[in-house]
Design a protein around this motif. Structure first.
Motif, PDB file in Angstrom:
ATOM      1  N   VAL A  96      21.545  45.260 131.243  1.00  0.00           N
ATOM      2  CA  VAL A  96      22.442  45.119 132.394  1.00  0.00           C
ATOM      3  C   VAL A  96      23.740  45.840 132.064  1.00  0.00           C
ATOM      4  CG1 VAL A  96      23.711  43.469 133.823  1.00  0.00           C
ATOM      5  CG2 VAL A  96      21.382  42.927 133.032  1.00  0.00           C
ATOM      6  N   TRP A  97      24.045  46.882 132.837  1.00  0.00           N
ATOM      7  CA  TRP A  97      25.207  47.713 132.498  1.00  0.00           C
ATOM      8  C   TRP A  97      26.014  48.117 133.738  1.00  0.00           C
ATOM      9  CZ3 TRP A  97      25.225  53.389 130.336  1.00  0.00           C
ATOM     10  CH2 TRP A  97      26.435  53.633 129.681  1.00  0.00           C
ATOM     11  N   SER A  98      25.401  48.863 134.644  1.00  0.00           N
ATOM     12  CA  SER A  98      26.168  49.417 135.765  1.00  0.00           C
ATOM     13  C   SER A  98      26.294  48.454 136.944  1.00  0.00           C
ATOM     14  CB  SER A  98      25.521  50.720 136.246  1.00  0.00           C
ATOM     15  OG  SER A  98      24.222  50.494 136.764  1.00  0.00           O
ATOM     16  N   ARG A  99      25.445  47.430 136.975  1.00  0.00           N
ATOM     17  CA  ARG A  99      25.504  46.434 138.051  1.00  0.00           C
ATOM     18  C   ARG A  99      25.648  45.052 137.432  1.00  0.00           C
ATOM     19  NH1 ARG A  99      21.820  50.453 140.179  1.00  0.00           N
ATOM     20  NH2 ARG A  99      20.210  49.644 138.807  1.00  0.00           N
ATOM     21  N   ASP A 100      26.100  44.093 138.248  1.00  0.00           N
ATOM     22  CA  ASP A 100      26.382  42.751 137.741  1.00  0.00           C
ATOM     23  C   ASP A 100      25.609  41.690 138.530  1.00  0.00           C
ATOM     24  OD1 ASP A 100      28.186  43.672 135.805  1.00  0.00           O
ATOM     25  OD2 ASP A 100      29.826  43.712 137.248  1.00  0.00           O
ATOM     26  N   PRO A 101      24.386  41.393 138.113  1.00  0.00           N
ATOM     27  CA  PRO A 101      23.611  40.354 138.806  1.00  0.00           C
ATOM     28  C   PRO A 101      24.355  39.017 138.810  1.00  0.00           C
ATOM     29  CG  PRO A 101      22.219  41.584 137.286  1.00  0.00           C
ATOM     30  CD  PRO A 101      23.624  41.999 137.006  1.00  0.00           C
ATOM     31  N   GLU A 102      24.321  38.346 139.969  1.00  0.00           N
ATOM     32  CA  GLU A 102      24.997  37.051 140.087  1.00  0.00           C
ATOM     33  C   GLU A 102      24.246  35.949 139.350  1.00  0.00           C
ATOM     34  OE1 GLU A 102      25.661  36.149 144.167  1.00  0.00           O
ATOM     35  OE2 GLU A 102      26.940  37.883 144.533  1.00  0.00           O
ATOM     36  N   ARG A 154       8.149  32.446 136.698  1.00  0.00           N
ATOM     37  CA  ARG A 154       8.253  33.547 137.653  1.00  0.00           C
ATOM     38  C   ARG A 154       8.388  32.980 139.061  1.00  0.00           C
ATOM     39  NH1 ARG A 154       2.984  35.818 135.374  1.00  0.00           N
ATOM     40  NH2 ARG A 154       3.565  36.475 133.287  1.00  0.00           N
ATOM     41  N   PRO A 155       9.184  33.622 139.926  1.00  0.00           N
ATOM     42  CA  PRO A 155       9.925  34.862 139.693  1.00  0.00           C
ATOM     43  C   PRO A 155      11.236  34.622 138.965  1.00  0.00           C
ATOM     44  CG  PRO A 155      10.261  34.142 141.936  1.00  0.00           C
ATOM     45  CD  PRO A 155       9.284  33.166 141.333  1.00  0.00           C
ATOM     46  N   GLN A 156      11.613  35.575 138.128  1.00  0.00           N
ATOM     47  CA  GLN A 156      12.888  35.518 137.422  1.00  0.00           C
ATOM     48  C   GLN A 156      14.012  36.056 138.315  1.00  0.00           C
ATOM     49  OE1 GLN A 156      10.061  37.102 136.424  1.00  0.00           O
ATOM     50  NE2 GLN A 156       9.721  36.907 134.214  1.00  0.00           N
ATOM     51  N   SER A 157      15.233  35.893 137.844  1.00  0.00           N
ATOM     52  CA  SER A 157      16.400  36.334 138.630  1.00  0.00           C
ATOM     53  C   SER A 157      17.160  37.445 137.919  1.00  0.00           C
ATOM     54  CB  SER A 157      17.353  35.156 138.872  1.00  0.00           C
ATOM     55  OG  SER A 157      16.711  34.123 139.585  1.00  0.00           O
ATOM     56  N   GLY A 158      17.455  38.520 138.644  1.00  0.00           N
ATOM     57  CA  GLY A 158      18.327  39.568 138.141  1.00  0.00           C
ATOM     58  C   GLY A 158      17.643  40.818 137.628  1.00  0.00           C
ATOM     59  N   LEU A 159      16.312  40.820 137.500  1.00  0.00           N
ATOM     60  CA  LEU A 159      15.626  41.969 136.916  1.00  0.00           C
ATOM     61  C   LEU A 159      15.753  43.226 137.769  1.00  0.00           C
ATOM     62  CD1 LEU A 159      12.343  40.274 135.608  1.00  0.00           C
ATOM     63  CD2 LEU A 159      14.232  41.171 134.232  1.00  0.00           C
ATOM     64  N   SER A 160      15.804  43.074 139.077  1.00  0.00           N
ATOM     65  CA  SER A 160      15.861  44.247 139.956  1.00  0.00           C
ATOM     66  C   SER A 160      17.171  45.016 139.812  1.00  0.00           C
ATOM     67  CB  SER A 160      15.663  43.830 141.414  1.00  0.00           C
ATOM     68  OG  SER A 160      16.698  42.962 141.832  1.00  0.00           O
ATOM     69  N   LEU A 161      18.227  44.368 139.286  1.00  0.00           N
ATOM     70  CA  LEU A 161      19.520  45.015 139.136  1.00  0.00           C
ATOM     71  C   LEU A 161      19.772  45.523 137.723  1.00  0.00           C
ATOM     72  CD1 LEU A 161      21.805  42.689 141.299  1.00  0.00           C
ATOM     73  CD2 LEU A 161      20.800  44.898 141.911  1.00  0.00           C
ATOM     74  N   ALA A 162      18.810  45.373 136.825  1.00  0.00           N
ATOM     75  CA  ALA A 162      18.969  45.907 135.467  1.00  0.00           C
ATOM     76  C   ALA A 162      18.844  47.421 135.498  1.00  0.00           C
ATOM     77  CB  ALA A 162      17.912  45.308 134.548  1.00  0.00           C
ATOM     78  N   ASP A 163      19.517  48.090 134.581  1.00  0.00           N
ATOM     79  CA  ASP A 163      19.407  49.543 134.482  1.00  0.00           C
ATOM     80  C   ASP A 163      18.040  49.947 133.930  1.00  0.00           C
ATOM     81  OD1 ASP A 163      22.412  50.867 134.799  1.00  0.00           O
ATOM     82  OD2 ASP A 163      22.408  48.784 134.155  1.00  0.00           O
ATOM     83  N   MET A 164      17.548  49.143 132.984  1.00  0.00           N
ATOM     84  CA  MET A 164      16.195  49.331 132.477  1.00  0.00           C
ATOM     85  C   MET A 164      15.719  48.004 131.918  1.00  0.00           C
ATOM     86  SD  MET A 164      16.966  51.627 129.025  1.00  0.00           S
ATOM     87  CE  MET A 164      15.247  52.044 128.853  1.00  0.00           C
ATOM     88  N   VAL A 165      14.393  47.870 131.754  1.00  0.00           N
ATOM     89  CA  VAL A 165      13.803  46.638 131.247  1.00  0.00           C
ATOM     90  C   VAL A 165      12.783  46.996 130.167  1.00  0.00           C
ATOM     91  CG1 VAL A 165      12.525  44.528 131.804  1.00  0.00           C
ATOM     92  CG2 VAL A 165      14.072  45.535 133.505  1.00  0.00           C
ATOM     93  N   TRP A 166      12.875  46.304 129.032  1.00  0.00           N
ATOM     94  CA  TRP A 166      11.915  46.466 127.938  1.00  0.00           C
ATOM     95  C   TRP A 166      11.003  45.244 127.904  1.00  0.00           C
ATOM     96  CZ3 TRP A 166      12.150  50.425 123.996  1.00  0.00           C
ATOM     97  CH2 TRP A 166      13.172  51.366 124.183  1.00  0.00           C
ATOM     98  N   GLU A 167       9.730  45.464 127.623  1.00  0.00           N
ATOM     99  CA  GLU A 167       8.760  44.368 127.556  1.00  0.00           C
ATOM    100  C   GLU A 167       7.953  44.498 126.270  1.00  0.00           C
ATOM    101  OE1 GLU A 167       5.577  42.072 130.470  1.00  0.00           O
ATOM    102  OE2 GLU A 167       6.035  44.192 130.861  1.00  0.00           O
ATOM    103  N   GLU A 168       7.847  43.373 125.525  1.00  0.00           N
ATOM    104  CA  GLU A 168       7.029  43.374 124.304  1.00  0.00           C
ATOM    105  C   GLU A 168       6.191  42.110 124.236  1.00  0.00           C
ATOM    106  OE1 GLU A 168      10.436  41.021 122.123  1.00  0.00           O
ATOM    107  OE2 GLU A 168      10.345  42.410 123.819  1.00  0.00           O
ATOM    108  N   ALA A 169       5.082  42.177 123.507  1.00  0.00           N
ATOM    109  CA  ALA A 169       4.217  41.014 123.308  1.00  0.00           C
ATOM    110  C   ALA A 169       4.893  40.033 122.354  1.00  0.00           C
ATOM    111  CB  ALA A 169       2.866  41.437 122.757  1.00  0.00           C
ATOM    112  N   MET A 170       4.625  38.746 122.584  1.00  0.00           N
ATOM    113  CA  MET A 170       5.250  37.703 121.779  1.00  0.00           C
ATOM    114  C   MET A 170       4.282  37.135 120.753  1.00  0.00           C
ATOM    115  SD  MET A 170       8.436  37.211 122.480  1.00  0.00           S
ATOM    116  CE  MET A 170       8.762  35.516 122.037  1.00  0.00           C
ATOM    117  N   ASP A 171       4.819  36.228 119.911  1.00  0.00           N
ATOM    118  CA  ASP A 171       4.061  35.597 118.851  1.00  0.00           C
ATOM    119  C   ASP A 171       2.754  34.997 119.394  1.00  0.00           C
ATOM    120  OD1 ASP A 171       6.763  35.912 118.040  1.00  0.00           O
ATOM    121  OD2 ASP A 171       7.165  33.820 118.486  1.00  0.00           O
ATOM    122  N   GLY A 172       1.679  35.236 118.683  1.00  0.00           N
ATOM    123  CA  GLY A 172       0.405  34.639 119.064  1.00  0.00           C
ATOM    124  C   GLY A 172      -0.345  35.402 120.145  1.00  0.00           C
ATOM    125  N   TRP A 173       0.237  36.493 120.656  1.00  0.00           N
ATOM    126  CA  TRP A 173      -0.429  37.319 121.675  1.00  0.00           C
ATOM    127  C   TRP A 173      -0.811  36.512 122.907  1.00  0.00           C
ATOM    128  CZ3 TRP A 173       0.114  42.306 120.773  1.00  0.00           C
ATOM    129  CH2 TRP A 173       0.186  42.767 119.461  1.00  0.00           C
TER     130      TRP A 173
END
Length: 390
Positions: A143-149, A115-134
């Protein structure tokens, strides 16, 4: 002498007779042709299935009332969708061509070190899920309507990535997956742009200069333009029609909630705080403002959607020996929609893998979202999400 010759003649005669009998025999003492050993029969063993535990229902939706049968109404013409309206955000776009292409489902790492990651602010929506091992979460930026560089760090896919791919008919942008997930992807109709097999649109950050101490899990990057150019080159770009969500500026009735805590693992604990001036929920990760590396600004959502779904442990292990999850995302379950300082209790409905997510009250009426970006937090049914007023 004559007597001895007679004896010899008798012996010769007997010998000739015996030989003649041997030549006229039935041949029962001759060698028989060898018997061919039949081929062994092999039983086909199917590929090892991904075994999941049978989920125990942890929340039961109130059944909808049975509608009283009425006369069949005359068909109502279906309205033509507005080509300028983004069905994921409710926003109007300047160029409708940006909605006539595949959504990109970009797997973004959420390790504390990247962190910080790049491009998340320009996504149309963001999904978050827990990973292996919690221990951590992972993000899927739509990413659909905008095109993060810049889009980074690109990480690996999971079973849930496949479900999102079917729901959004998108191109999967990721770097690797375990063998079972890769096999399922190879048998699917999805557009899978695994960096291991489609290296062209991806780049690796070399460990030098400002990246000399950057962790390995953050070194794969791409851009929306690179991915879209590659899709066109391989003939996989196409227009996608999505049903989308319902939007309204009118705030639905709900309980006050200006602070939200999602109890993900400690390394990825998520908080949202409502900013009344912007009508957005600013995001914190592990107690720190979660920002976008491109803009330097704190990430903020017009809507926070909590989807309660069963996490099933599978027989598939990650590199650390932890079982991976199958998230049950079809059927229906509890949902909470947070917008404009309130939380609305409801449920999510998704009858088939290809169906779009519906958000409704317990009586079946749709819950409208605020226009703008949404973050979807996928949590187990027994999670206790905190809502309060600050």
């Amino acid at each position: 002498m004559k007597r001895h010759c007679g004896k010899w003649m008798l012996l010769v005669t007997l010998l000739v007779a015996l030989l003649a009998m041997g030549g006229c025999g039935s041949g029962s003492n001759q060698d028989l042709p060898p018997t061919r050993t039949p081929k062994p029969t092999f039983t086909t063993i199917p590929a090892t299935p991904i075994v999941v535990d049978t989920p125990t229902p942890l929340w039961t939706a109130t059944p909808l009332p049975t509608a009283t049968p009425t006369a069949t109404p005359s068909p109502i013409p279906t309205a033509t969708p507005n080509p300028y309206l983004n069905p994921l955000t409710g926003e109007m776009v300047a160029d409708p061509a940006v909605l006539q292409r595949r959504p990109l489902l970009v797997r973004i790492g959420n390790d504390y070190e990247v962190r910080p990651q790049s491009g998340l602010s320009l996504a149309d929506m963001v999904w978050e899920e827990a990973m292996d091992g919690w221990t951590i979460t992972r993000l899927t930026a739509v990413v659909w309507s905008r095109d993060p560089e810049v889009l980074k760090p690109i990480r690996s896919a999971r079973l849930f990535t496949i479900d999102l791919g079917y729901m959004l008919d998108g191109a999967l942008v990721h770097s690797g997956a375990n063998d079972q997930v890769r096999w399922l992807l190879s048998q699917s109709t999805l557009v899978d742009l695994d960096e291991y097999f489609h290296s062209a649109p991806y780049s690796w950050l070399k460990p030098e200069g400002k990246w000399i101490d950057y962790p390995w899990m953050g070194r794969v990057a791409t851009s929306a333009k690179k991915v879209r150019d590659y899709l066109k080159k391989i003939g996989k770009e196409k227009a996608v029609q999505l049903p989308g969500f319902v939007f309204s500026e009118q705030v639905p009735a709900g309980d006050a909630a200006t602070y939200v805590e999602i109890p993900y693992p400690k390394r990825a604990l998520v908080e949202y705080r409502y900013d009344a001036a912007t009508h957005h929920y600013k995001r914190w990760a592990r107690g720190e403002p979660h920002t976008d590396a491109v803009t330097g600004e704190q990430l903020a959502a017009a809507n926070v959607i909590v989807v309660y779904a069963t996490y099933q442990e599978t027989s598939v292990k990650d590199v650390n020996g932890q079982p991976t999850f199958n998230i049950v995302s079809t059927g229906e379950g509890r949902a909470q929609i947070i917008r404009d300082g309130v939380v609305v209790e409801g449920k999510w409905i998704r009858p088939t893998r290809e169906a779009f997510l519906q958000l409704v009250r317990l009586d079946g009426s749709p819950i409208p979202l605020r226009v703008g970006q949404s973050w979807v937090e996928v949590v187990p049914p027994d999670y206790h999400v905190t809502f309060k007023v600050e």
